[in-house]
Design a protein around this motif. Structure first.
Motif, PDB file in Angstrom:
ATOM      1  N   ALA A   7      27.736  32.164  44.071  1.00 56.60           N
ATOM      2  CA  ALA A   7      28.362  33.423  43.666  1.00 56.60           C
ATOM      3  C   ALA A   7      29.032  33.208  42.321  1.00 56.60           C
ATOM      4  O   ALA A   7      29.877  32.322  42.179  1.00 56.60           O
ATOM      5  N   VAL A   8      28.651  34.000  41.334  1.00 57.50           N
ATOM      6  CA  VAL A   8      29.271  33.948  40.012  1.00 57.50           C
ATOM      7  C   VAL A   8      30.046  35.245  39.820  1.00 57.50           C
ATOM      8  O   VAL A   8      29.474  36.334  39.934  1.00 57.50           O
ATOM      9  N   VAL A   9      31.333  35.139  39.547  1.00 58.39           N
ATOM     10  CA  VAL A   9      32.183  36.320  39.393  1.00 58.39           C
ATOM     11  C   VAL A   9      32.514  36.505  37.921  1.00 58.39           C
ATOM     12  O   VAL A   9      33.172  35.659  37.309  1.00 58.39           O
ATOM     13  N   GLY A  10      32.040  37.598  37.353  1.00 57.17           N
ATOM     14  CA  GLY A  10      32.237  37.873  35.936  1.00 57.17           C
ATOM     15  C   GLY A  10      30.916  37.798  35.200  1.00 57.17           C
ATOM     16  O   GLY A  10      30.298  36.731  35.144  1.00 57.17           O
ATOM     17  N   ALA A  11      30.463  38.925  34.641  1.00 61.24           N
ATOM     18  CA  ALA A  11      29.146  38.977  34.004  1.00 61.24           C
ATOM     19  C   ALA A  11      29.240  39.046  32.490  1.00 61.24           C
ATOM     20  O   ALA A  11      28.482  39.769  31.843  1.00 61.24           O
ATOM     21  N   GLY A  12      30.185  38.285  31.929  1.00 59.78           N
ATOM     22  CA  GLY A  12      30.240  38.151  30.481  1.00 59.78           C
ATOM     23  C   GLY A  12      29.270  37.058  30.049  1.00 59.78           C
ATOM     24  O   GLY A  12      28.346  36.699  30.782  1.00 59.78           O
ATOM     25  N   ILE A  13      29.489  36.509  28.873  1.00 56.99           N
ATOM     26  CA  ILE A  13      28.590  35.471  28.367  1.00 56.99           C
ATOM     27  C   ILE A  13      28.593  34.258  29.290  1.00 56.99           C
ATOM     28  O   ILE A  13      27.538  33.735  29.659  1.00 56.99           O
ATOM     29  N   ALA A  14      29.785  33.809  29.694  1.00 56.46           N
ATOM     30  CA  ALA A  14      29.891  32.618  30.541  1.00 56.46           C
ATOM     31  C   ALA A  14      29.236  32.838  31.895  1.00 56.46           C
ATOM     32  O   ALA A  14      28.485  31.987  32.389  1.00 56.46           O
ATOM     33  N   GLY A  15      29.507  33.983  32.518  1.00 51.01           N
ATOM     34  CA  GLY A  15      28.954  34.254  33.841  1.00 51.01           C
ATOM     35  C   GLY A  15      27.448  34.407  33.830  1.00 51.01           C
ATOM     36  O   GLY A  15      26.748  33.876  34.699  1.00 51.01           O
ATOM     37  N   CYS A  16      26.925  35.125  32.844  1.00 53.25           N
ATOM     38  CA  CYS A  16      25.473  35.303  32.748  1.00 53.25           C
ATOM     39  C   CYS A  16      24.771  33.970  32.525  1.00 53.25           C
ATOM     40  O   CYS A  16      23.699  33.714  33.087  1.00 53.25           O
ATOM     41  N   THR A  42      35.532  35.146  34.841  1.00 47.71           N
ATOM     42  CA  THR A  42      36.171  36.415  34.496  1.00 47.71           C
ATOM     43  C   THR A  42      37.011  36.334  33.230  1.00 47.71           C
ATOM     44  O   THR A  42      37.289  37.352  32.601  1.00 47.71           O
ATOM     45  N   GLY A  43      37.450  35.126  32.871  1.00 48.72           N
ATOM     46  CA  GLY A  43      38.337  34.993  31.722  1.00 48.72           C
ATOM     47  C   GLY A  43      39.728  35.504  32.009  1.00 48.72           C
ATOM     48  O   GLY A  43      40.520  35.718  31.094  1.00 48.72           O
ATOM     49  N   GLU A  44      40.040  35.694  33.284  1.00 49.21           N
ATOM     50  CA  GLU A  44      41.339  36.214  33.702  1.00 49.21           C
ATOM     51  C   GLU A  44      41.887  35.371  34.847  1.00 49.21           C
ATOM     52  O   GLU A  44      41.123  34.689  35.545  1.00 49.21           O
ATOM     53  N   PRO A  45      43.207  35.403  35.075  1.00 48.50           N
ATOM     54  CA  PRO A  45      43.779  34.714  36.236  1.00 48.50           C
ATOM     55  C   PRO A  45      43.134  35.210  37.523  1.00 48.50           C
ATOM     56  O   PRO A  45      42.656  36.347  37.592  1.00 48.50           O
ATOM     57  N   SER A  46      43.122  34.358  38.534  1.00 54.50           N
ATOM     58  CA  SER A  46      42.403  34.684  39.770  1.00 54.50           C
ATOM     59  C   SER A  46      43.298  34.603  40.997  1.00 54.50           C
ATOM     60  O   SER A  46      43.154  33.693  41.823  1.00 54.50           O
ATOM     61  N   PRO A  47      44.226  35.552  41.168  1.00 50.32           N
ATOM     62  CA  PRO A  47      45.071  35.541  42.368  1.00 50.32           C
ATOM     63  C   PRO A  47      44.282  35.816  43.639  1.00 50.32           C
ATOM     64  O   PRO A  47      44.780  35.581  44.742  1.00 50.32           O
ATOM     65  N   TRP A  48      43.051  36.290  43.507  1.00 47.08           N
ATOM     66  CA  TRP A  48      42.220  36.601  44.673  1.00 47.08           C
ATOM     67  C   TRP A  48      41.578  35.351  45.279  1.00 47.08           C
ATOM     68  O   TRP A  48      41.007  35.421  46.370  1.00 47.08           O
ATOM     69  N   ILE A  49      41.676  34.207  44.606  1.00 47.44           N
ATOM     70  CA  ILE A  49      41.136  32.966  45.163  1.00 47.44           C
ATOM     71  C   ILE A  49      42.217  32.282  45.992  1.00 47.44           C
ATOM     72  O   ILE A  49      43.267  31.905  45.473  1.00 47.44           O
ATOM     73  N   ALA A  50      41.968  32.126  47.288  1.00 46.99           N
ATOM     74  CA  ALA A  50      42.925  31.471  48.179  1.00 46.99           C
ATOM     75  C   ALA A  50      42.727  29.961  48.126  1.00 46.99           C
ATOM     76  O   ALA A  50      41.615  29.471  48.327  1.00 46.99           O
ATOM     77  N   VAL A  51      43.802  29.232  47.832  1.00 46.06           N
ATOM     78  CA  VAL A  51      43.734  27.771  47.782  1.00 46.06           C
ATOM     79  C   VAL A  51      43.867  27.231  49.206  1.00 46.06           C
ATOM     80  O   VAL A  51      44.867  27.493  49.873  1.00 46.06           O
ATOM     81  N   PRO A  52      42.883  26.500  49.720  1.00 41.90           N
ATOM     82  CA  PRO A  52      42.931  25.996  51.100  1.00 41.90           C
ATOM     83  C   PRO A  52      44.180  25.167  51.373  1.00 41.90           C
ATOM     84  O   PRO A  52      44.501  24.242  50.627  1.00 41.90           O
ATOM     85  N   GLY A  53      44.906  25.529  52.435  1.00 44.46           N
ATOM     86  CA  GLY A  53      46.072  24.769  52.857  1.00 44.46           C
ATOM     87  C   GLY A  53      47.321  25.006  52.034  1.00 44.46           C
ATOM     88  O   GLY A  53      48.358  24.392  52.293  1.00 44.46           O
ATOM     89  N   ARG A  54      47.259  25.890  51.044  1.00 49.54           N
ATOM     90  CA  ARG A  54      48.422  26.148  50.186  1.00 49.54           C
ATOM     91  C   ARG A  54      48.532  27.655  49.985  1.00 49.54           C
ATOM     92  O   ARG A  54      47.942  28.228  49.077  1.00 49.54           O
ATOM     93  N   LEU A  67      33.852  26.094  40.431  1.00 47.03           N
ATOM     94  CA  LEU A  67      33.850  25.801  39.003  1.00 47.03           C
ATOM     95  C   LEU A  67      34.415  27.003  38.253  1.00 47.03           C
ATOM     96  O   LEU A  67      34.184  28.146  38.637  1.00 47.03           O
ATOM     97  N   PHE A  68      35.161  26.729  37.181  1.00 46.28           N
ATOM     98  CA  PHE A  68      35.626  27.777  36.269  1.00 46.28           C
ATOM     99  C   PHE A  68      34.905  27.546  34.945  1.00 46.28           C
ATOM    100  O   PHE A  68      35.187  26.568  34.252  1.00 46.28           O
ATOM    101  N   VAL A  69      33.984  28.418  34.584  1.00 47.33           N
ATOM    102  CA  VAL A  69      33.205  28.203  33.370  1.00 47.33           C
ATOM    103  C   VAL A  69      33.736  28.994  32.180  1.00 47.33           C
ATOM    104  O   VAL A  69      33.210  28.893  31.078  1.00 47.33           O
ATOM    105  N   ASP A  70      34.774  29.812  32.396  1.00 49.43           N
ATOM    106  CA  ASP A  70      35.380  30.533  31.284  1.00 49.43           C
ATOM    107  C   ASP A  70      36.445  29.653  30.640  1.00 49.43           C
ATOM    108  O   ASP A  70      36.783  28.590  31.150  1.00 49.43           O
ATOM    109  N   TYR A  71      36.975  30.086  29.512  1.00 54.21           N
ATOM    110  CA  TYR A  71      38.018  29.298  28.867  1.00 54.21           C
ATOM    111  C   TYR A  71      38.827  30.181  27.930  1.00 54.21           C
ATOM    112  O   TYR A  71      38.397  31.249  27.508  1.00 54.21           O
ATOM    113  N   HIS A  72      40.030  29.716  27.618  1.00 53.45           N
ATOM    114  CA  HIS A  72      40.902  30.405  26.664  1.00 53.45           C
ATOM    115  C   HIS A  72      41.332  29.373  25.633  1.00 53.45           C
ATOM    116  O   HIS A  72      41.870  28.333  25.979  1.00 53.45           O
TER     117      HIS A  72
END
Length: 258
Positions: free
Chosen positions: A11-20, A132-144, A167-172
């Motif tokens: 599953a790739v989330v974000g269809a910008g250059i990095a996601g595509c 997405t190039g944005e923060p990801s509060p929707w990703i739940a960290v296992p055990g935390r 993997l996070f393939v975007d960057y700032h």
């Protein structure tokens, strides 16, 4: 329960250059890949009202991704991305906003929840790639419960400490060199994602996480990043087999009486 010897799904989330790029690389390698984006078309910030024409050098250089010519305009670049995604066989789920991602340790999969046309859906994938190039509060960290996934992000890299099969393939970065030759970095990260999924396929269903003592800041130049992503370092990752893994039984040839 699923077949432990099937190919991993991505599953790739974000269809910008990095996601595509990441989606196309994984799909071209034969992995079932779904590309999610809240917008109905690929391109990310290239579809913004104020998107400006850039250098015509901004395009894919990998032969099987470079399917159309570009003139640097947002329209030609989005067509360039769309052609690569379509040719690769990746499924584009446009108009789908991902709202949650939770790790199922028993099955060794991510449960991705998204809304589309006002309805909520949940699907399972082996690997989660954020672009997405944005923060990801929707990703739940296992055990935390209160942990922030972005705090675990390996800056300028792709691995995320403590998140399995992620993997996070975007960057700032403010470095102008990235703006000048950023597509080379996108392609390097997409290629790394492809090899990451391949390693998971070899090992079988389970959780693959980067070791904490290997968590280091990657080089901050295009050349340095490309060099750091040349190969997948198996020693830098831990692998825990999924609870539902069933060892493959070896067939023995029937004995023939003499």
């Amino acid at each position: 329960m699923f077949d432990p010897y099937r190919r991993p799904t991505v599953a790739v989330v974000g269809a910008g250059i990095a996601g595509c790029t990441a989606a196309a690389e994984c799909a071209f390698s034969g992995f079932d890949t779904t590309l999610f984006d809240r917008k109905p078309r690929v391109g990310g910030h290239l579809n913004a009202p104020g998107a400006q024409k850039v250098s015509r050098r901004q395009h894919f250089r990998t032969p099987y991704l470079k399917l159309t010519k570009t003139d640097g305009s947002p329209t030609s670049l989005t067509s360039h991305l769309s052609a690569a995604v379509e040719k690769s066989g990746a499924v584009f789920s446009g108009g789908s906003e991902v709202t949650a991602a939770e790790w199922n340790a028993d099955d060794g999969q991510w449960e991705i929840t998204f809304t589309r046309d006002g309805e909520q859906h949940t699907e399972r994938f082996d690997v989660l790639i954020r672009a997405t190039g944005e923060p990801s509060p929707w990703i739940a960290v296992p055990g935390r419960e209160h942990a922030d996934a972005d705090e675990l992000y390996l800056h300028n890299g792709v691995d995320v400490v403590g998140l399995p099969n992620t993997l996070f393939v975007d960057y700032h970065t403010p470095d102008p060199k990235f703006d000048e030759k950023s597509w080379a970095v996108y392609e390097a990260r997409g290629d790394y994602a492809r090899r990451y999924v391949r390693q998971l396929e070899i090992r079988g269903p389970g959780a693959m996480t980067v070791k904490r003592d290997k968590w280091r800041v990657q080089p901050g130049t295009v050349r340095g990043l490309k060099g750091a992503l040349v190969e997948f370092d198996t020693d830098a990752h831990e692998f825990t087999r999924a609870a539902n893994h069933r060892p493959q039984t070896r067939r023995t040839a029937p004995s023939v009486a003499g």
